[in-house]
Design an enzyme around this catalytic site. Sequence first.
Site, PDB file in Angstrom:
ATOM      1  N   GLY A 205       0.837  -1.205   0.000  1.00 42.11           N
ATOM      2  CA  GLY A 205       0.000   0.000   0.000  1.00 42.11           C
ATOM      3  C   GLY A 205       0.858   1.236   0.000  1.00 42.11           C
ATOM      4  N   ASN A 206       0.247   2.354   0.298  1.00 45.17           N
ATOM      5  CA  ASN A 206       1.002   3.600   0.371  1.00 45.17           C
ATOM      6  C   ASN A 206       0.361   4.493   1.432  1.00 45.17           C
ATOM      7  OD1 ASN A 206      -0.982   5.517  -0.991  1.00 45.17           O
ATOM      8  ND2 ASN A 206      -0.795   3.874  -2.505  1.00 45.17           N
TER       9      ASN A 206
END
Length: 407
Positions: A205-206
């Site tokens: 993810g980020n």
Amino acid sequence: MKKSLNIVLGVSGGIAAYKVAYILRLLTEAGHNVQVVPTQASLNFVGSATWEALSGNPVNAQVWDDVAEVPHVRIGQAADLVIVAPATADLISRAASGAANDLLTNVLLTATCPIVYAPAMHTEMWLNPATKENVATLRSRGNLVIEPSDGRLTGDDSGPGRLPDPEEIVSIALGVLSEQDLLGQDIVITAGGTREFLDPVRFLGNSSSGKQGVALAVSARNRGAKVTLICANVSVPLPVGVTIVNVITGDDMLSQVLKSASTADVIVMAAAVADYKPKIKQTSKMKKSADGSVPSIELERTVDILADLVIHRGTSHPDQVIVGFAAETGDDKGSVLEHGIAKLQRKGCDLLVINEVGPNLAFGTDDNEVTILTRDPASQLTIPKTSKTAIAHAIWDTVISLQSHSK
Ligand code: CTP
């Protein structure tokens, strides 16, 4: 919009009246003069002393108080904005029928300014055909009736009927006085960051919070647009008055964006979409190997939604404006701006918002610093550090200017 407005805050008799003290606080702290007009029933929940202390103005609930000043006419005539919160089923019914049987309903009949209702009631009352018809009547007269939130009500029950957050009500109500220069536009905005799963619990993810996408949605809503906000794992509160679609992965986002794209006038890809996803998603949780070896994860490219939108805009929607975001860092191959210019050309969107990423920059912060590029190299606009709301307004100004040039 005038800096200091004369605002009438009508309070009708629902338990949510206690939350309206905070609305009053937000309005007075923003420098507005607020006249609270409670109904007699609402004084069972919050008394006049609270309203007088917080507003600094005397409070009447009856047309028979201070008759010499003709308050039933004067208060409505002097208002720049009327907010009714909570608006109960009974108040909405009386307003829709044009009744004038207390001071608040008299004010509603004499006000020529915008009127905003923030309903709060039990779900059954909100969904009752009588209330629905009354709400439709008020809306057909140009009043704004905010959709109530869905959540916990007075007792154990929950459903639509909860008073939206005070900040939201204030933002929507003051937004009515903004120029409605996006009125009638269908706008799709993505926000947050996608998650690409390795197994049922782990993902790539980020750290995108979704704040910029939410600020774009709120500002577009306030400027009159019909907004769909496609949220990927957004960690900030979501606004009311826009259609929310929740997604998790890039594939989910792709299908939801394509669903809304065909009717959209503007699409803004503010979300941080993963460029790669694991080639295989394990169906059960991956276990550590007994021999201490480290697994390799094979990745594959995801669909570039922004580039895909540009390709498929085609002849059916040639005027659709497509906006991309670029989170960039400078390196030995070029500056942040040079990478941004190359990305605008590569992706073929109409407008690219470039922001530099790094510690305390862009992700999760309230402020940002961006450069807005269009395909006209002369129209580069650099916005020094400011709020994400101010940046959102600058993006809409640029979109409107592009639309007026393409006419
Ligand atoms: N984007 C998208 N679909 C993807 C990846 C990105 O629609 N699969 C969109 C983002 O929403 C953003 C823009 O493309 O509007 C730029 O994304 P960014 O990740 O900064 O650029 P990349 O295309 O990934 O280029 P690079 O990683 O080479 O910088």
